[in-house]
Design a protein around this motif. Structure first.
Motif, PDB file in Angstrom:
ATOM      1  N   VAL A 120     -34.461  14.804  75.667  1.00  0.00           N
ATOM      2  CA  VAL A 120     -34.354  16.103  75.808  1.00  0.00           C
ATOM      3  C   VAL A 120     -35.855  17.065  75.818  1.00  0.00           C
ATOM      4  N   ARG A 121     -36.954  16.275  75.087  1.00  0.00           N
ATOM      5  CA  ARG A 121     -38.068  16.531  74.751  1.00  0.00           C
ATOM      6  C   ARG A 121     -38.826  16.669  76.386  1.00  0.00           C
ATOM      7  N   THR A 122     -38.394  15.621  77.230  1.00  0.00           N
ATOM      8  CA  THR A 122     -38.735  15.653  78.529  1.00  0.00           C
ATOM      9  C   THR A 122     -38.505  16.815  79.439  1.00  0.00           C
ATOM     10  N   ILE A 123     -37.176  16.994  79.075  1.00  0.00           N
ATOM     11  CA  ILE A 123     -36.376  18.019  79.992  1.00  0.00           C
ATOM     12  C   ILE A 123     -36.558  19.487  79.486  1.00  0.00           C
ATOM     13  N   ASP A 124     -37.231  19.499  78.110  1.00  0.00           N
ATOM     14  CA  ASP A 124     -37.647  20.778  77.615  1.00  0.00           C
ATOM     15  C   ASP A 124     -39.016  21.246  78.296  1.00  0.00           C
ATOM     16  N   ARG A 125     -40.182  20.177  78.444  1.00  0.00           N
ATOM     17  CA  ARG A 125     -41.234  20.047  79.157  1.00  0.00           C
ATOM     18  C   ARG A 125     -41.230  20.443  80.602  1.00  0.00           C
ATOM     19  N   ASP A 126     -40.058  19.796  81.313  1.00  0.00           N
ATOM     20  CA  ASP A 126     -39.840  19.924  82.737  1.00  0.00           C
ATOM     21  C   ASP A 126     -39.271  21.483  82.921  1.00  0.00           C
ATOM     22  N   TRP A 127     -38.472  21.892  82.186  1.00  0.00           N
ATOM     23  CA  TRP A 127     -37.901  23.192  82.232  1.00  0.00           C
ATOM     24  C   TRP A 127     -39.151  24.424  82.120  1.00  0.00           C
ATOM     25  N   GLU A 157     -38.663  16.292  91.883  1.00  0.00           N
ATOM     26  CA  GLU A 157     -37.436  16.324  92.314  1.00  0.00           C
ATOM     27  C   GLU A 157     -36.797  16.608  90.812  1.00  0.00           C
ATOM     28  N   ARG A 158     -37.106  15.796  89.814  1.00  0.00           N
ATOM     29  CA  ARG A 158     -36.392  16.007  88.422  1.00  0.00           C
ATOM     30  C   ARG A 158     -36.721  17.514  87.987  1.00  0.00           C
ATOM     31  N   GLN A 159     -37.650  17.917  88.312  1.00  0.00           N
ATOM     32  CA  GLN A 159     -37.949  19.508  87.539  1.00  0.00           C
ATOM     33  C   GLN A 159     -36.977  20.435  88.414  1.00  0.00           C
ATOM     34  N   ALA A 160     -36.834  20.319  89.755  1.00  0.00           N
ATOM     35  CA  ALA A 160     -36.196  21.048  90.524  1.00  0.00           C
ATOM     36  C   ALA A 160     -34.400  20.848  90.053  1.00  0.00           C
ATOM     37  N   ARG A 161     -34.272  19.485  89.858  1.00  0.00           N
ATOM     38  CA  ARG A 161     -32.835  19.261  89.269  1.00  0.00           C
ATOM     39  C   ARG A 161     -32.677  20.170  87.939  1.00  0.00           C
ATOM     40  N   VAL A 162     -33.535  20.223  87.143  1.00  0.00           N
ATOM     41  CA  VAL A 162     -33.535  20.824  85.851  1.00  0.00           C
ATOM     42  C   VAL A 162     -33.231  22.172  85.944  1.00  0.00           C
ATOM     43  N   VAL A 163     -33.968  22.800  86.738  1.00  0.00           N
ATOM     44  CA  VAL A 163     -33.967  24.212  87.259  1.00  0.00           C
ATOM     45  C   VAL A 163     -32.559  24.391  87.725  1.00  0.00           C
ATOM     46  N   GLN A 164     -32.190  23.562  88.561  1.00  0.00           N
ATOM     47  CA  GLN A 164     -30.659  23.698  89.124  1.00  0.00           C
ATOM     48  C   GLN A 164     -29.479  23.767  87.881  1.00  0.00           C
ATOM     49  N   LEU A 177     -29.958  21.992  77.285  1.00  0.00           N
ATOM     50  CA  LEU A 177     -31.164  20.819  77.569  1.00  0.00           C
ATOM     51  C   LEU A 177     -30.551  19.424  77.135  1.00  0.00           C
ATOM     52  N   PRO A 178     -29.696  19.324  75.992  1.00  0.00           N
ATOM     53  CA  PRO A 178     -29.215  17.925  75.874  1.00  0.00           C
ATOM     54  C   PRO A 178     -27.965  17.489  76.928  1.00  0.00           C
ATOM     55  N   GLU A 179     -27.189  18.461  77.422  1.00  0.00           N
ATOM     56  CA  GLU A 179     -26.461  18.151  78.510  1.00  0.00           C
ATOM     57  C   GLU A 179     -27.308  17.763  79.822  1.00  0.00           C
ATOM     58  N   ILE A 180     -28.410  18.294  80.183  1.00  0.00           N
ATOM     59  CA  ILE A 180     -29.245  18.037  81.130  1.00  0.00           C
ATOM     60  C   ILE A 180     -29.774  16.707  81.004  1.00  0.00           C
ATOM     61  N   ALA A 181     -30.504  16.480  79.779  1.00  0.00           N
ATOM     62  CA  ALA A 181     -30.975  15.150  79.596  1.00  0.00           C
ATOM     63  C   ALA A 181     -30.100  13.999  79.703  1.00  0.00           C
ATOM     64  N   ALA A 182     -28.571  14.194  79.446  1.00  0.00           N
ATOM     65  CA  ALA A 182     -27.637  13.226  79.799  1.00  0.00           C
ATOM     66  C   ALA A 182     -27.607  13.048  80.907  1.00  0.00           C
ATOM     67  N   ALA A 183     -27.392  14.175  81.889  1.00  0.00           N
ATOM     68  CA  ALA A 183     -27.092  14.102  83.292  1.00  0.00           C
ATOM     69  C   ALA A 183     -28.309  13.495  84.047  1.00  0.00           C
ATOM     70  N   VAL A 184     -29.431  13.586  83.653  1.00  0.00           N
ATOM     71  CA  VAL A 184     -30.753  13.071  84.229  1.00  0.00           C
ATOM     72  C   VAL A 184     -30.969  11.834  83.830  1.00  0.00           C
TER      73      VAL A 184
END
Length: 199
Positions: free
Chosen positions: A179-186, A152-159, A168-175
């Motif tokens: 940022v490192r986790t979001i970068d990997r998910d992306w 679910e998180r990877q799909a949300r990152v794509v969205q 990526l920092p905005e997504i990390a804050a939203a999720v």
């Protein structure tokens, strides 16, 4: 896949970000008048978001970015359970609404073509339009639904990255992660989607 931000787009200033957050809090507290003020403040951002969605569409699309922003606005207004936490969360919801509008439109177009062919009517003008950068929205929507079942998180990152154009920092804050986790998910989600969407 590249993020949706376009050249020349001005990021929202710190003051506007703060106002958006305040209005979202008011809306979540039940003040319905806050929605109109929120839309007045963020509508230019919705139009930019609509324009970014069209970068992935074939040329000559019937819908226009402003119409897409307007339709997303109507869908957002129709929901009574506004519980957006911050600007990124709101833009994610708006982007999701725009994606739904485009997918619904694509499905409608497919149905009309199918109906026309069943009646023996040739395609509109006999020409085939090809745009190598166009994305098959229905296939992408189905792939994102499959990805959401896996992560679910990877799909949300794509969205949020691809459609809403968030950093990526905005997504990390939203999720609520790093940022490192979001970068990997992306990176993982992009690779999975490329594999899934290959012809």
């Amino acid at each position: 896949m590249q993020a949706a931000a376009t050249e020349g787009d001005e990021p929202m200033g710190e003051v506007v970000h703060g106002e958006v957050t305040v209005l979202l809090r008011e809306l979540n507290a039940g003040r319905r008048d806050a929605f109109g003020r929120l839309m007045a403040l963020i509508y230019p951002q919705l139009r930019l978001l609509g324009r970014s969605h069209f970068r992935h569409e074939r040329s000559g699309h019937v819908l226009q970015p402003t119409a897409l922003a307007n339709e997303a606005y109507l869908r957002l207004v129709a929901h009574d359970d506004h519980n957006w936490q911050n600007r990124a969360h709101f833009l994610g919801a708006a982007s999701q609404a725009m994606r739904r509008v485009l997918v619904d439109h694509a499905r409608g177009q497919q149905a009309r073509k199918r109906d026309r062919s069943l009646m023996g009517v040739p395609p509109d003008d006999g020409t085939i339009r090809s745009d190598k950068n166009a994305v098959d929205l229905i296939a992408l929507d189905e792939a994102l639904a499959d990805l959401e079942r896996l992560s679910e998180r990877q799909a949300r990152v794509v969205q949020l990255r691809y459609f809403a154009g968030l950093t990526l920092p905005e997504i990390a804050a939203a999720v609520g992660t790093t940022v490192r986790t979001i970068d990997r998910d992306w990176a993982t989600a992009r690779a999975w989607l490329r594999q899934r969407l290959q012809p």
